[in-house]
Design an enzyme around this catalytic site. Structure first.
Site, PDB file in Angstrom:
ATOM      1  CG  ASP A 166       8.673  -1.993 -16.001  1.00 50.49           C
ATOM      2  OD1 ASP A 166       9.004  -0.945 -15.411  1.00 50.49           O
ATOM      3  OD2 ASP A 166       8.574  -3.090 -15.406  1.00 50.49           O
ATOM      4  CD  GLU A 169      10.012   5.933 -14.354  1.00 52.36           C
ATOM      5  OE1 GLU A 169      10.009   6.650 -15.343  1.00 52.36           O
ATOM      6  OE2 GLU A 169      10.066   6.341 -13.198  1.00 52.36           O
ATOM      7  CD  GLU A 321       4.579   6.860  -6.495  1.00 51.09           C
ATOM      8  OE1 GLU A 321       5.276   6.452  -5.540  1.00 51.09           O
ATOM      9  OE2 GLU A 321       5.066   7.295  -7.558  1.00 51.09           O
TER      10      GLU A 321
HETATM   11  C1  BGC Z   1       6.547   5.456 -11.659  1.00 51.00           C
HETATM   12  C2  BGC Z   1       6.235   5.853 -13.088  1.00 51.00           C
HETATM   13  C3  BGC Z   1       5.762   7.294 -13.161  1.00 51.00           C
HETATM   14  C4  BGC Z   1       6.719   8.221 -12.432  1.00 51.00           C
HETATM   15  C5  BGC Z   1       6.194   9.639 -12.345  1.00 51.00           C
HETATM   16  C6  BGC Z   1       7.513   6.466 -11.059  1.00 51.00           C
HETATM   17  O1  BGC Z   1       7.749   6.111  -9.745  1.00 51.00           O
HETATM   18  O2  BGC Z   1       7.107   4.170 -11.613  1.00 51.00           O
HETATM   19  O3  BGC Z   1       5.249   5.016 -13.618  1.00 51.00           O
HETATM   20  O4  BGC Z   1       5.650   7.656 -14.503  1.00 51.00           O
HETATM   21  O5  BGC Z   1       6.924   7.745 -11.131  1.00 51.00           O
HETATM   22  O6  BGC Z   1       4.921   9.675 -11.770  1.00 51.00           O
END
Ligand code: BGC
Length: 366
Positions: A166, A169, A321
């Site tokens: 998803d 991930e 993030e």
């Molecule tokens: C997130 C993804 C994202 C990736 C890169 C992962 O930790 O779950 O949604 O695309 O980081 O930013």
């Protein structure tokens, strides 16, 4: 989203714009995070949102280069895509190494290790890319991008029922509402760009599946096998406009995200039970909900989101993030820090959603 508009700015806007532009490789790919140990790659999901964000502030040249990159890497894999589509049509299995990856090296090559590597089979990025391509070009897509766009559309149209990882991930053995929504939105865009109503018919089928199988207790949920809400479900309305914001199930979903996934300070988490860096509130999700609020006239919600997101600027002067000081599962923060280092910062996708919070439109499917 291609209408002329005056970009809203704050002091942090310039940082967001610069982080995104600086994070673009010569190939046209946007790196997910230039410094985090695991994120030195170009994800189509993150990249498509970076493109939508830069489009919203008029940085067209960068966006054009990203779309050319994406079309190129997909077209370069035409034989593989044809093989996958033929297998799906025949009801035959597709080997895990065959599926297109969710992330590429910045030069467009692949990591290669499909068995032990990243959970690389994810379909949503290809849908989101088509959506972003349509956002920039409407029905006027440059001829050289058409083969890549058509392949991506045929790929997701053939594969949408296949379980894959998803947005986060995870849960690779299931189908996911947010993934399906990205595919449907991409196919709506493809139908218009390529003049092929067949893609619209598949999008309708996917939306019917979402309504029939992905609603529980009056709200959209993570998927047919998971009754939890997930903050990425905002996408069903903003920006994908598959459902109007005031459609009762959509509106109830937004309210459940708001009440269930907010941290004490009002940041939005991915889903309950998330342990990644403690399942803390994510900058991009808080911005996403605020973007939804702004385009739907909830000025107070929008203002709260701007304040929270801009308050999340780290000592580096950029947006991370997540905000690990507000975890839902505190014991997991040190575990992840030990494994992969401090949380990703700057995360391009956080900066993209910050610009979309301020400037993103939601294009109706007219
Ligand atoms: C997130 C993804 C994202 C990736 C890169 C992962 O930790 O779950 O949604 O695309 O980081 O930013």
């Amino acid at each position: 989203m291609s209408q002329t508009q005056t970009a809203q700015t704050t002091d942090v806007s310039e940082v967001s714009r610069t982080v995104l532009l600086d994070g673009q490789a010569p190939s046209g790919a946007y790196v997910a995070c230039p410094t985090f140990s695991q994120y030195g790659f170009g994800w189509l999901r993150d990249g498509a949102y970076c493109a939508l964000a830069l489009e919203s502030v008029g940085e067209r040249e960068s966006v054009v280069r990203f779309h050319a990159f994406a079309a190129r890497i997909i077209e370069a894999r035409a034989a593989r895509v044809e093989k996958i589509i033929a297998a799906l049509d025949a009801g035959a299995p597709v080997a895990s190494a065959e599926w297109l990856p969710t992330r590429y090296r910045l030069d467009g090559t692949e990591e290669g290790d499909h068995e032990n590597g990243w959970p690389n089979f994810q379909l949503d990025g290809y849908g989101t890319w088509l959506f972003a391509l349509h956002s920039l070009y409407g029905t006027d897509v440059p001829a050289e991008l058409v083969p890549g766009a058509r392949l991506a559309a045929r790929y997701v149209a053939a594969a949408w029922r296949t379980p894959c990882y998803d947005y986060w991930e995870e849960f690779g053995d299931r189908v996911h509402t947010s993934t399906l929504a990205a595919i449907a939105a991409g196919l709506r865009g493809a139908a218009r760009m390529l003049g092929d109503a067949g893609f619209d018919a598949t999008a309708d089928e996917i939306v019917e599946f979402i309504v029939a199988r992905c609603v529980s207790d009056g709200v959209f949920v993570k998927g047919p096998e998971d009754d939890r809400v997930d903050a990425s479900l905002v996408s069903l309305a903003t920006p994908f406009a598959l459902f109007p914001a005031d459609e009762p199930v959509m509106a109830a979903t937004i309210e459940r995200i708001r009440s269930e996934l907010a941290s004490p300070s009002g940041g939005i988490r991915r889903y309950l039970g998330d342990d990644y860096y403690g399942g803390s509130p994510w900058v991009l999700l808080t911005a996403w909900l605020g973007w939804h609020d702004r385009v739907n006239g909830d000025e107070a919600g929008y203002r709260r989101a701007v304040e929270w997101v801009e308050g999340a600027v780290s000592p580096l002067g950029t947006l991370p993030e997540q905000i690990v000081s507000e975890p839902q599962l505190p014991e997991f923060v040190p575990q992840w820090e030990e494994r992969w280092g401090p949380v990703a910062d700057p995360l391009l996708w956080s900066h993209a959603k910050h610009l979309l919070l301020l400037n993103g439109a939601v294009e109706p499917w007219s």
